[in-house]
Design a protein around this motif. Structure first.
Motif, PDB file in Angstrom:
ATOM      1  N   ARG A 154       0.820  -1.216   0.000  1.00  0.00           N
ATOM      2  CA  ARG A 154       0.000   0.000   0.000  1.00  0.00           C
ATOM      3  C   ARG A 154       0.854   1.266   0.000  1.00  0.00           C
ATOM      4  N   MET A 155       2.004   1.229   0.629  1.00  0.00           N
ATOM      5  CA  MET A 155       2.845   2.420   0.746  1.00  0.00           C
ATOM      6  C   MET A 155       3.711   2.657  -0.477  1.00  0.00           C
ATOM      7  N   GLU A 156       3.921   1.641  -1.306  1.00  0.00           N
ATOM      8  CA  GLU A 156       4.803   1.777  -2.462  1.00  0.00           C
ATOM      9  C   GLU A 156       4.131   2.607  -3.557  1.00  0.00           C
ATOM     10  N   ARG A 157       4.766   3.701  -3.995  1.00  0.00           N
ATOM     11  CA  ARG A 157       4.195   4.579  -4.994  1.00  0.00           C
ATOM     12  C   ARG A 157       4.626   4.220  -6.412  1.00  0.00           C
ATOM     13  N   ASN A 158       5.776   3.594  -6.549  1.00  0.00           N
ATOM     14  CA  ASN A 158       6.255   3.184  -7.860  1.00  0.00           C
ATOM     15  C   ASN A 158       5.535   1.905  -8.274  1.00  0.00           C
ATOM     16  N   SER A 159       4.810   1.932  -9.399  1.00  0.00           N
ATOM     17  CA  SER A 159       3.962   0.786  -9.765  1.00  0.00           C
ATOM     18  C   SER A 159       4.784  -0.456 -10.090  1.00  0.00           C
ATOM     19  N   PHE A 160       6.010  -0.286 -10.602  1.00  0.00           N
ATOM     20  CA  PHE A 160       6.865  -1.439 -10.873  1.00  0.00           C
ATOM     21  C   PHE A 160       7.254  -2.120  -9.561  1.00  0.00           C
ATOM     22  N   LYS A 400      -0.781   7.864  -9.382  1.00  0.00           N
ATOM     23  CA  LYS A 400      -0.378   6.493  -9.096  1.00  0.00           C
ATOM     24  C   LYS A 400       0.892   6.117  -9.866  1.00  0.00           C
ATOM     25  N   ARG A 401       1.088   6.688 -11.062  1.00  0.00           N
ATOM     26  CA  ARG A 401       2.214   6.289 -11.916  1.00  0.00           C
ATOM     27  C   ARG A 401       3.336   7.320 -11.965  1.00  0.00           C
ATOM     28  N   VAL A 402       3.235   8.362 -11.170  1.00  0.00           N
ATOM     29  CA  VAL A 402       4.127   9.500 -11.346  1.00  0.00           C
ATOM     30  C   VAL A 402       5.592   9.159 -11.086  1.00  0.00           C
ATOM     31  N   PHE A 403       5.875   8.121 -10.275  1.00  0.00           N
ATOM     32  CA  PHE A 403       7.259   7.751  -9.985  1.00  0.00           C
ATOM     33  C   PHE A 403       7.770   6.632 -10.908  1.00  0.00           C
ATOM     34  N   CYS A 424      14.370  11.192  -8.959  1.00  0.00           N
ATOM     35  CA  CYS A 424      14.264  11.832  -7.645  1.00  0.00           C
ATOM     36  C   CYS A 424      13.891  10.810  -6.578  1.00  0.00           C
ATOM     37  N   TYR A 425      12.928   9.973  -6.901  1.00  0.00           N
ATOM     38  CA  TYR A 425      12.459   8.941  -5.970  1.00  0.00           C
ATOM     39  C   TYR A 425      13.618   8.021  -5.576  1.00  0.00           C
ATOM     40  N   THR A 426      14.421   7.625  -6.576  1.00  0.00           N
ATOM     41  CA  THR A 426      15.552   6.730  -6.323  1.00  0.00           C
ATOM     42  C   THR A 426      16.593   7.397  -5.445  1.00  0.00           C
ATOM     43  N   LYS A 432      18.162   7.038   2.318  1.00  0.00           N
ATOM     44  CA  LYS A 432      17.369   6.435   3.398  1.00  0.00           C
ATOM     45  C   LYS A 432      16.186   7.322   3.765  1.00  0.00           C
ATOM     46  N   GLY A 433      15.653   7.998   2.745  1.00  0.00           N
ATOM     47  CA  GLY A 433      14.518   8.882   2.945  1.00  0.00           C
ATOM     48  C   GLY A 433      13.269   8.340   2.282  1.00  0.00           C
ATOM     49  N   ALA A 434      12.244   9.169   2.246  1.00  0.00           N
ATOM     50  CA  ALA A 434      10.966   8.794   1.646  1.00  0.00           C
ATOM     51  C   ALA A 434      10.440   9.986   0.860  1.00  0.00           C
ATOM     52  N   MET A 435       9.784   9.698  -0.266  1.00  0.00           N
ATOM     53  CA  MET A 435       9.233  10.745  -1.123  1.00  0.00           C
ATOM     54  C   MET A 435       7.789  10.404  -1.438  1.00  0.00           C
TER      55      MET A 435
END
Length: 466
Positions: A154-160, A400-403, A424-426, A432-435
């Motif tokens: 649920r927390m993962e924003r990257n669909s892959f 949902k797909r922005v990352f 940016c997400y990577t 060790k952060g979150a976006m």
């Protein structure tokens, strides 16, 4: 049960060989090995001992050795399976990197304590373990692990990555939930001891998911198809190497051209002052230095992005990003709020690229002008950067797909590879952060980036993280 033994141990070995340095891979391999140990115990009791008896070769010494091996493998399964599962789920949880280092050191030992205490209880005659006591800690371990896996999806924003987490959860959670009843609860409270044999069916489904997803998508880094493995490697190389560099150079060359044109126009109009020229040249020099730093960070055309960590002041870096984009911000009302003026550990070049990318996206979302808010705050353990625009916003499908790599909402733009936010997400994750992002059509977009606060140990580090 020979099928269970071979299947789980082969999968565990393949996963371990694929990526032995990855902590989550090692823990999920341990799940396979401890689960397979239960199969080994059954093979010894149901196949090896009767076979030795039928051939009249079962001596007292051999019988004792087989009994010891059966008991050891059985205990390894009973006690090791829930422990390795909860440890895997903890490390797999997206925010685990943000946990306090003391927690990370303490939790594995704390979770081992119930296992040690279990050996102090005498099992009922004929039982391999004290089922009642063991059920008190194995049940929470398994349920907590399942909850953490579901939350990780649920927390993962990257669909892959979300698909990968979903496959991992589908492979592990149902089988562990089923085993919770057959191995612990039913024997403890209903005296049903032989239902564990039905675990083979659940494990068969798990193995089918792992093998099937390995051919199609890859499972925890395991890619059985050679062609898919090469394609996946090439895609990762393009995303994290050459194209990221192209993206950075494109942005900085644009800044250099804008400020060069400005200097030229001011000079022809006789409106330039030495102070203004110096400021504009400093922006050009900063952009050229950033290009050099990015080239230095990316080793060759097919290597992962490398972080060069140092102690930085994020407020200064954010202010510099805004100065470099000052020409693009002429029609934008910019508000800066720096409630945190401290330091953090970060890669100056990479974070400059990240924040410049996010600000540039905000500007492009406001072609008719608008307001841009850059806010830097802190919590007890985190440094929080928020970049908010008053642009057109995004719908739920776009958000949902922005990352995702190569996904872009700017279809008509030239030289747009759809790599900015994925990059940016990577980079934020490597810190060790979150976006995360919050956006609605017509209400603008807010981008939130959280980074660990600087500790004394961080301040002493001079190593390079990759």
């Amino acid at each position: 049960m020979l099928f269970v033994l071979i299947g789980l141990w082969v999968i565990g070995l393949l996963l371990l060989l694929t990526d032995p340095k990855r902590t989550t891979t090692r823990w999920i391999s341990c799940i396979a090995f401890t689960g397979g140990s239960g199969g080994l115990s059954a093979v010894i009791a149901d196949d090896i001992v009767p076979l030795a008896q039928s051939h009249l070769v079962l001596s007292d010494r051999m019988a004792s050795a087989l009994y010891t091996a059966e008991l050891a493998s059985s205990l390894l399964c009973y006690y090791g399976l829930p422990y390795t599962f909860i440890m895997f789920a903890i490390h797999y949880y997206p925010n685990y990197a943000l946990w306090k280092p003391s927690w990370k050191r303490f939790i594995p030992w704390l979770l081992l304590l119930p296992i040690a205490v279990s050996f102090l209880f005498e099992p009922r005659p004929g039982d391999p373990i004290p089922y009642i006591f063991v059920s008190f800690w194995t049940t929470p371990y398994i349920l907590a692990g399942i909850v953490l896996l579901i939350l990780s999806v649920r927390m993962e924003r990257n669909s892959f990555l979300r698909r990968s987490r979903l496959l991992t959860t589908a492979a592990a959670a149902p089988t562990l939930f089923f085993s919770m009843f057959t191995l612990y609860l039913l024997p403890a409270y209903f005296h049903l001891y032989e239902l564990w044999r039905y675990n083979a069916g659940a494990i068969a489904i798990t193995l089918a998911i792992i093998v099937g997803s390995s051919f199609r998508y890859g499972f925890m880094g395991l890619q059985i198809s050679i062609q898919n493995q090469k394609l996946d490697y090439t895609l990762r190389a393009i995303t994290s190497g050459t194209s990221i560099l192209n993206h950075a150079i494109k942005n900085d060359v644009g800044k250099i051209r804008l400020f060069s044109d400005k200097i030229k126009a001011d000079a022809l109009a006789g409106q330039s002052s030495p102070e203004q020229v110096v400021q504009d040249i400093e922006v050009i020099m900063a952009a050229s230095q950033h290009i050099y730093d990015m080239i230095y960070r990316i080793h060759g055309q097919t290597q992962e992005v490398e972080l060069k960590l140092e102690v930085i002041r994020p407020a200064e870096v954010l202010s510099q990003c805004l100065r470099m984009l000052s020409l693009d911000l002429r029609n934008i009302q910019v508000q800066e709020f720096y409630a945190f003026d401290g330091e953090m550990l970060g890669d100056r070049a990479q974070l400059t690229e990240v924040w410049t990318n996010v600000i540039s996206n905000a500007v492009e979302a406001m072609p008719q002008g608008g307001s841009l808010t850059v806010r830097l705050t802190e919590t007890k353990r985190k440094v929080v950067v928020e970049i908010k625009d008053s642009g057109s916003g995004m719908n739920a499908q776009q958000l949902k797909r922005v990352f995702d790599p190569f996904y872009t909402t700017k279809g008509g733009k030239k030289l747009n590879f759809g790599l900015g936010l994925s990059y940016c997400y990577t980079i934020v994750q490597k810190h060790k952060g979150a976006m995360s992002m919050d956006s609605k059509p017509g209400q603008g977009t807010s981008v939130f980036m959280q980074f660990p606060k600087l500790t004394r140990a961080d301040a002493r580090k001079g190593e390079t993280w990759t």
